[in-house]
Design a protein around this motif. Structure first.
Motif, mmCIF file in Angstrom:
data_model
loop_
_atom_site.group_PDB
_atom_site.id
_atom_site.type_symbol
_atom_site.label_atom_id
_atom_site.label_comp_id
_atom_site.label_asym_id
_atom_site.label_seq_id
_atom_site.Cartn_x
_atom_site.Cartn_y
_atom_site.Cartn_z
ATOM 1 N N ALA A 1 -6.462 -8.934 -0.788
ATOM 2 C CA ALA A 1 -6.219 -8.478 0.589
ATOM 3 C C ALA A 1 -6.508 -6.903 0.863
ATOM 4 N N ILE A 2 -6.325 -5.896 -0.063
ATOM 5 C CA ILE A 2 -6.763 -4.706 0.071
ATOM 6 C C ILE A 2 -8.273 -4.516 0.225
ATOM 7 N N GLU A 3 -8.862 -5.485 -1.016
ATOM 8 C CA GLU A 3 -10.502 -5.022 -0.839
ATOM 9 C C GLU A 3 -11.062 -5.723 0.383
ATOM 10 N N TRP A 4 -10.464 -6.763 0.931
ATOM 11 C CA TRP A 4 -10.953 -7.519 2.098
ATOM 12 C C TRP A 4 -10.839 -6.464 3.261
ATOM 13 N N SER A 5 -9.692 -5.646 3.494
ATOM 14 C CA SER A 5 -9.498 -4.906 4.679
ATOM 15 C C SER A 5 -10.619 -3.805 4.382
ATOM 16 N N ARG B 1 -4.502 0.973 0.473
ATOM 17 C CA ARG B 1 -3.814 0.765 -0.643
ATOM 18 C C ARG B 1 -2.390 0.893 -0.549
ATOM 19 N N ILE B 2 -2.026 1.799 0.503
ATOM 20 C CA ILE B 2 -0.513 2.075 0.955
ATOM 21 C C ILE B 2 -0.096 1.126 2.004
ATOM 22 N N SER B 3 -0.973 0.900 2.949
ATOM 23 C CA SER B 3 -0.410 0.021 4.149
ATOM 24 C C SER B 3 -0.556 -1.556 4.170
ATOM 25 N N VAL B 4 -1.893 -1.845 3.627
ATOM 26 C CA VAL B 4 -1.960 -3.367 3.527
ATOM 27 C C VAL B 4 -0.892 -4.188 2.856
ATOM 28 N N PRO B 5 -0.406 -3.902 1.725
ATOM 29 C CA PRO B 5 0.591 -4.596 1.373
ATOM 30 C C PRO B 5 1.882 -4.789 2.080
ATOM 31 N N SER B 6 2.173 -3.985 3.017
ATOM 32 C CA SER B 6 3.262 -4.077 3.699
ATOM 33 C C SER B 6 2.965 -4.978 5.188
#
Length: 343
Positions: free
Chosen positions: A208-212, A225-230
């Protein structure tokens, strides 16, 4: 040739040392760093490296719980309101800079991040505004500190409505990030298609982070790496991650977020700063208002929609200089170490 003419070398003769090779142009180049695997390059980062603390704020008389991140101990409160589908952690990198001279508070709106309410999908502008006021009252009671509202995208609309309606006491500044009525209203007809074209499921958080980043929604890997997981939630039935906030189901609220926003922005009775990722985003009403000097505008180049993530250093500097220029703070004085811009 006669063999006698060939003189043999003595067995104990030392070999001549080869001449020193000429210096190589690459002799001082350091070793190449090891190649990072996707797991390392796009691995999640913890909020604690950027904010000082997190807490759950329960609204009295309800079961609504809002998750709040905060940093800093002195100066005015920079209260950050994220955009639709984002979370308070979209301000993490910026907070790590702003907290040196001011306090930063960033909440997860209802239906986002770690906040949970009785109706997570009531994202009407009235409800969102009421939520922000309720959180502020729990945090500060009846004695609000000097507050600067910072709102990104949908959160910018919330910030404008709060300011225009004078819903927050001791509000001393307004910063709106990359949202303009004309552009927003024109883009609504394309929004469902945009949302449907993005991946709906991710096998891992790293994917998901890679796609963003690769997809262009974010341009700063560290911030992603900080914001996407949330912004994700785990779907056990499908054994994958999906979006915490189903934005496509909130369409009935979109028009209410942005309609009349430019006039409301100009009517806000506090100093105003509009940050844009491009000049094409400025509509006619705001163009006239900007020419009349009714607000400060800065175009932050080489960023995408999430300016606070893509250019966090410049974003933090602009917010702090805005505070200093307008003498916002407990005693109405400038922040130490910041020069007031020449007028």
């Amino acid at each position: 040739m006669d063999a006698k003419e060939l003189s043999s070398l003595p067995e104990d003769a030392e070999e001549e040392s080869p001449p020193n090779p000429p210096p190589s142009a690459f002799s001082s180049v350091p070793d190449r760093p090891p190649i990072q695997t996707p797991l390392q390059k796009y691995g999640p980062l913890e909020w604690s490296g950027y904010f000082d603390k997190e807490e759950d704020v329960t609204i009295p008389g309800t079961t609504d719980v809002f998750h709040v991140y905060s940093a800093g101990s002195d100066g005015p409160v920079v209260f950050c309101i994220h955009g639709g589908g984002y979370t308070g952690l979209s301000f993490a990198l910026s907070a790590s800079q702003i907290k040196k001279n001011a306090r930063v508070v960033a909440m997860d709106l209802r239906g986002h991040g770690k906040s949970f309410t009785e109706n997570d999908w009531d994202l009407s502008i009235e409800t969102l505004c009421s939520d922000v006021v309720s959180v502020l009252k729990v945090l500060y009671g009846d004695s609000f500190p000097a507050i600067v509202l910072v709102g990104h995208s949908m959160g910018g609309s919330v910030a404008v409505h709060l300011s225009a309606k004078k819903m927050i006491s001791n509000l001393q500044g307004l910063v709106v990030v990359d949202v303009v009525e004309g552009t927003a209203m024109a883009s609504l007809i394309h929004m469902q298609k945009i949302l449907s074209n993005r991946p709906q499921h991710f096998r891992t958080i790293e994917k998901a982070i890679e796609w963003s980043v690769r997809g262009g929604s974010l341009r700063n890997i560290e911030s992603a790496r900080i914001s996407v997981p949330s912004t994700l939630t785990y779907n056990e039935a499908k054994n994958c991650y999906t979006y915490r906030t189903p934005l496509e189901e909130t369409e009935k609220y979109w028009k209410g977020w942005y309609e009349g926003l430019s006039d409301k922005f100009l009517s806000c009775p506090v100093p105003k700063l509009l940050l844009l990722a491009g000049t094409d985003r400025l509509d006619k009403i705001l163009t006239i208002g900007q020419m009349q000097g009714k607000f400060q505008m800065v175009v932050v180049r080489y960023t995408g929609h999430a300016i606070q993530e893509d250019a966090h250093d410049e974003f933090a500097s602009l917010v702090l200089n805005f505070i200093s220029r307008n003498r916002i703070g407990p005693c109405g004085v400038e922040i130490p170490g910041l020069r007031r811009p020449l007028k």
